[in-house]
Design a protein around this motif. Structure first.
Motif, PDB file in Angstrom:
ATOM      1  N   GLN A  52      14.377   2.659   9.824  1.00 18.97           N
ATOM      2  CA  GLN A  52      15.781   2.369   9.583  1.00 18.97           C
ATOM      3  C   GLN A  52      16.620   2.506  10.858  1.00 18.97           C
ATOM      4  O   GLN A  52      17.582   1.760  11.052  1.00 18.97           O
ATOM      5  N   LEU A  53      16.285   3.452  11.722  1.00 21.66           N
ATOM      6  CA  LEU A  53      17.079   3.680  12.925  1.00 21.66           C
ATOM      7  C   LEU A  53      16.649   2.799  14.090  1.00 21.66           C
ATOM      8  O   LEU A  53      17.403   2.643  15.047  1.00 21.66           O
ATOM      9  N   ASP A  54      15.443   2.257  14.025  1.00 20.45           N
ATOM     10  CA  ASP A  54      14.923   1.423  15.122  1.00 20.45           C
ATOM     11  C   ASP A  54      14.131   0.275  14.505  1.00 20.45           C
ATOM     12  O   ASP A  54      12.911   0.350  14.341  1.00 20.45           O
ATOM     13  N   LYS A  55      14.829  -0.759  14.129  1.00 18.62           N
ATOM     14  CA  LYS A  55      14.192  -1.888  13.465  1.00 18.62           C
ATOM     15  C   LYS A  55      13.131  -2.553  14.329  1.00 18.62           C
ATOM     16  O   LYS A  55      12.157  -3.102  13.818  1.00 18.62           O
ATOM     17  N   ARG A  85       9.054   2.592  21.242  1.00 22.01           N
ATOM     18  CA  ARG A  85       7.871   1.756  21.069  1.00 22.01           C
ATOM     19  C   ARG A  85       6.611   2.593  20.892  1.00 22.01           C
ATOM     20  O   ARG A  85       5.502   2.069  20.986  1.00 22.01           O
ATOM     21  N   ARG A  86       6.757   3.825  20.622  1.00 19.13           N
ATOM     22  CA  ARG A  86       5.599   4.713  20.526  1.00 19.13           C
ATOM     23  C   ARG A  86       4.827   4.466  19.230  1.00 19.13           C
ATOM     24  O   ARG A  86       5.407   4.184  18.175  1.00 19.13           O
ATOM     25  N   ARG A  87       3.512   4.587  19.343  1.00 19.15           N
ATOM     26  CA  ARG A  87       2.624   4.414  18.190  1.00 19.15           C
ATOM     27  C   ARG A  87       1.619   5.566  18.151  1.00 19.15           C
ATOM     28  O   ARG A  87       1.351   6.211  19.168  1.00 19.15           O
ATOM     29  N   GLU A  88       1.067   5.775  17.003  1.00 22.08           N
ATOM     30  CA  GLU A  88       0.036   6.795  16.826  1.00 22.08           C
ATOM     31  C   GLU A  88      -1.212   6.164  16.225  1.00 22.08           C
ATOM     32  O   GLU A  88      -1.128   5.220  15.430  1.00 22.08           O
ATOM     33  N   ARG A  89      -2.349   6.700  16.626  1.00 22.52           N
ATOM     34  CA  ARG A  89      -3.627   6.207  16.096  1.00 22.52           C
ATOM     35  C   ARG A  89      -4.129   7.187  15.053  1.00 22.52           C
ATOM     36  O   ARG A  89      -4.294   8.377  15.325  1.00 22.52           O
ATOM     37  N   LEU A  90      -4.406   6.674  13.887  1.00 27.95           N
ATOM     38  CA  LEU A  90      -4.813   7.509  12.757  1.00 27.95           C
ATOM     39  C   LEU A  90      -6.174   7.067  12.238  1.00 27.95           C
ATOM     40  O   LEU A  90      -6.617   5.936  12.467  1.00 27.95           O
ATOM     41  N   PHE A  91      -6.820   7.970  11.502  1.00 28.53           N
ATOM     42  CA  PHE A  91      -8.124   7.701  10.897  1.00 28.53           C
ATOM     43  C   PHE A  91      -8.063   8.014   9.404  1.00 28.53           C
ATOM     44  O   PHE A  91      -7.347   8.943   8.981  1.00 28.53           O
ATOM     45  N   LEU A  92      -8.802   7.233   8.642  1.00 28.64           N
ATOM     46  CA  LEU A  92      -8.953   7.545   7.225  1.00 28.64           C
ATOM     47  C   LEU A  92      -9.781   8.817   7.053  1.00 28.64           C
ATOM     48  O   LEU A  92     -10.404   9.304   8.004  1.00 28.64           O
TER      49      LEU A  92
END
Length: 286
Positions: A52-55, A85-92
């Protein structure tokens, strides 16, 4: 070495009309369906993150792919943090390799054995019935496969239930940091389709029913059954005649059921006694 046409001519395909051969063919087909629907599965789910704050950081179509053998802990995907623009890498979460591979392994071996057993029934009946060894081995293997189908199908059904939970879009959203912020909106775009894996569980338990039901028909072919040796539609008449001759309990010189003596016994009695019932030696003295 017999050619293909000669093998077909000498083969006894009548056995496929009997429960033993017919069920073996069904086991062969159902085992194919079992390992094909499980081992060939690949699924995909889609989730969305609306910052919502950074479309500009929003991602409304995050795709997550997974497949057999379901090492979910190695399935990774990237999600936005909604912080620039930061992203995170996740695992199931979860590793269900053992249950899935165990189920597929049992299905493959059951496919191979049922195929070979059908070939033996058709083309090698004499070898199969020789010394009753074939039916006994067949009976033991059938019992073992029945038990293994029950165990593997139950384990796979439990693993599939856990896989559905681990890949549920709502559960996946809880892994994302952005979804823990109240101002951001996370949602499910599309969930996995489970029809193929549900079918594999059904075929697993159907295989158990087939193999367990076939235990009785295989047992009837063994020497443990009161009916005696294996019975096939194409059994040689010489074997049947030999069995009947071996079952004759009395000979000509034996005691019959009515209490009298046989012909040979009557002749021996006449030779020892005179026509008037007295000993022969006494008549000569007179």
């Amino acid at each position: 070495m017999l050619s293909a046409n000669e093998l077909v001519s000498v083969g006894t395909f009548q056995v496929l009309k009997l429960p033993l051969g017919f069920i073996r063919v069904l086991e062969w087909l159902f085992s194919i369906f079992a390992f094909a629907t499980c081992g060939g599965y690949s699924g995909q789910l889609w989730v969305s993150v609306d910052c919502q704050l950074d479309k500009a950081s929003s991602n409304l179509s995050i795709g997550i792919d997974f497949a057999y053998p379901f090492r979910l802990h190695q399935v990774s995907f990237e999600a936005p943090l909604c912080e620039g623009r930061r992203r995170e890498r996740l695992f199931l979460i979860g590793d269900y390799t053992s249950s899935a591979e165990f189920f597929v392994t049992i299905a493959v071996f059951a496919f191979l054995y049922s195929f070979m057993a059908t070939i033996v029934y058709i083309f090698f009946q004499n070898k199969y019935r020789e010394n009753n060894r074939g039916p006994l081995i067949d009976f033991i293997v059938t019992v073992v496969f029945s038990f293994m189908w029950l165990v593997s199908s139950s384990a796979w059904a439990k693993a599939l239930s856990d896989i559905k939970v681990a890949t549920d879009p709502d559960e996946v959203q809880e892994l994302m940091s952005a979804c823990k912020v109240m101002t951001n909106k996370c949602g499910s775009v599309q969930g996995p389709r489970w029809s193929g894996l549900n079918t594999s569980v059904v075929f697993g338990f159907l295989n158990f029913v087939l193999w367990a039901g076939n235990i009785w028909f295989v047992f009837k072919e063994t020497g443990w059954h009161k009916g005696g040796p294996a019975r096939y539609a194409g059994a040689p008449p010489e074997k049947q005649a030999e069995t009947i001759n071996q079952q004759q309990p009395y000979n000509q010189g034996s005691f019959d059921q009515s209490g009298g003596y046989s012909t040979q016994g009557d002749q021996e009695q006449v030779s020892e006694y005179s026509p008037v019932g007295g000993p022969t030696s006494y008549s000569n003295q007179m």
